[in-house]
Scaffold this motif. Sequence first.
Motif, PDB file in Angstrom:
ATOM      1  N   GLN A 115       4.301  -0.536   4.607  1.00 45.00           N
ATOM      2  CA  GLN A 115       5.464  -0.814   4.933  1.00 45.00           C
ATOM      3  C   GLN A 115       6.442   0.534   3.959  1.00 45.00           C
ATOM      4  O   GLN A 115       6.388   0.735   2.847  1.00 45.00           O
ATOM      5  CB  GLN A 115       5.082  -1.722   4.615  1.00 45.00           C
ATOM      6  N   VAL A 116       7.386   0.646   5.291  1.00 43.67           N
ATOM      7  CA  VAL A 116       8.706   1.431   3.055  1.00 43.67           C
ATOM      8  C   VAL A 116       9.859   0.630   2.975  1.00 43.67           C
ATOM      9  O   VAL A 116      10.305  -0.032   4.107  1.00 43.67           O
ATOM     10  CB  VAL A 116       8.977   2.764   4.388  1.00 43.67           C
ATOM     11  N   ASP A 117      10.202   0.295   2.050  1.00 40.69           N
ATOM     12  CA  ASP A 117      11.268  -0.002   1.225  1.00 40.69           C
ATOM     13  C   ASP A 117      11.622   0.171   1.428  1.00 40.69           C
ATOM     14  O   ASP A 117      12.559   2.008   1.699  1.00 40.69           O
ATOM     15  CB  ASP A 117      11.193  -0.844   0.153  1.00 40.69           C
ATOM     16  N   ASP A 118      13.373  -0.023   0.995  1.00 44.73           N
ATOM     17  CA  ASP A 118      14.732   0.885   1.991  1.00 44.73           C
ATOM     18  C   ASP A 118      14.918   1.559   0.817  1.00 44.73           C
ATOM     19  O   ASP A 118      15.300   2.982   0.428  1.00 44.73           O
ATOM     20  CB  ASP A 118      15.919  -0.177   1.106  1.00 44.73           C
ATOM     21  N   SER A 119      14.369   1.806  -0.503  1.00 45.93           N
ATOM     22  CA  SER A 119      14.353   3.353  -1.290  1.00 45.93           C
ATOM     23  C   SER A 119      13.332   3.964  -1.480  1.00 45.93           C
ATOM     24  O   SER A 119      13.050   4.425  -2.117  1.00 45.93           O
ATOM     25  CB  SER A 119      14.513   2.164  -3.032  1.00 45.93           C
ATOM     26  N   GLY A 120      12.207   4.236  -0.250  1.00 45.36           N
ATOM     27  CA  GLY A 120      11.302   5.225   0.063  1.00 45.36           C
ATOM     28  C   GLY A 120      10.279   4.616  -0.490  1.00 45.36           C
ATOM     29  O   GLY A 120       9.174   5.546  -0.152  1.00 45.36           O
ATOM     30  N   ILE A 121       9.849   3.357  -1.147  1.00 43.53           N
ATOM     31  CA  ILE A 121       8.493   3.230  -2.173  1.00 43.53           C
ATOM     32  C   ILE A 121       7.528   2.452  -0.867  1.00 43.53           C
ATOM     33  O   ILE A 121       7.380   1.915   0.133  1.00 43.53           O
ATOM     34  CB  ILE A 121       8.703   2.469  -2.348  1.00 43.53           C
ATOM     35  N   ILE A 122       6.660   3.180  -0.710  1.00 47.97           N
ATOM     36  CA  ILE A 122       5.383   2.764   0.731  1.00 47.97           C
ATOM     37  C   ILE A 122       4.489   2.149   0.371  1.00 47.97           C
ATOM     38  O   ILE A 122       4.035   1.980  -1.388  1.00 47.97           O
ATOM     39  CB  ILE A 122       4.642   4.530   0.790  1.00 47.97           C
ATOM     40  N   THR A 123       3.930   0.825   0.383  1.00 49.53           N
ATOM     41  CA  THR A 123       2.706   0.210  -0.190  1.00 49.53           C
ATOM     42  C   THR A 123       2.073  -0.090   1.477  1.00 49.53           C
ATOM     43  O   THR A 123       2.250   0.549   2.721  1.00 49.53           O
ATOM     44  CB  THR A 123       3.446  -1.174  -0.795  1.00 49.53           C
ATOM     45  N   LEU A 124       0.647  -0.358   1.239  1.00 49.13           N
ATOM     46  CA  LEU A 124       0.003  -0.187   2.368  1.00 49.13           C
ATOM     47  C   LEU A 124      -0.105  -1.914   2.332  1.00 49.13           C
ATOM     48  O   LEU A 124       0.288  -2.903   1.831  1.00 49.13           O
ATOM     49  CB  LEU A 124      -1.533  -0.380   1.763  1.00 49.13           C
ATOM     50  N   THR A 125      -0.093  -2.108   3.927  1.00 43.31           N
ATOM     51  CA  THR A 125      -0.290  -3.040   4.332  1.00 43.31           C
ATOM     52  C   THR A 125      -1.838  -3.772   4.320  1.00 43.31           C
ATOM     53  O   THR A 125      -2.546  -2.918   4.044  1.00 43.31           O
ATOM     54  CB  THR A 125      -0.093  -3.022   6.241  1.00 43.31           C
ATOM     55  N   ASP A 126      -2.122  -5.229   4.741  1.00 41.17           N
ATOM     56  CA  ASP A 126      -3.374  -5.354   4.323  1.00 41.17           C
ATOM     57  C   ASP A 126      -4.645  -4.513   5.242  1.00 41.17           C
ATOM     58  O   ASP A 126      -5.598  -4.165   5.050  1.00 41.17           O
ATOM     59  CB  ASP A 126      -3.627  -7.378   4.964  1.00 41.17           C
TER      60      ASP A 126
END
Length: 125
Positions: A54-65
């Motif tokens: 997932q990528v938030d509005d500020s460009g931070i990337i996180t892994l989904t499960d």
Amino acid sequence: MNIRESAENYLETILILQERKGSVRSIDIANELNFSKPSVSVAMKNLRENGYIQVDDSGIITLTDAGFEIADRMYERHRTISEYFMLLGVKPEIAVKDACRIEHIISDESFQAIKAQHDRLAEKQ
């Protein structure tokens, strides 16, 4: 869960960078892998569309499960195989390089056997 080796490498890199830095942006991945920003951008789009990040509005990337599951599996394989080879006397830079290739193609059965042997050797150290 059958994805390409390049996607596995990106997911593993995201996990490593999250552990090291706390948050990850595309530029961090590009710098870590020495890839162009456009290449990383395309890869992130594909990983996002396939539900691995997932990528938030500020460009931070996180892994989904689903993304974390793959990244964690690859990282465990990478660490275990690298360490095992080093316990056998392989030079660290060669062990890491070989593990990076092997981690993507090794069967679960073979990996579990290497992991068990690694753990036995590590206990003796």
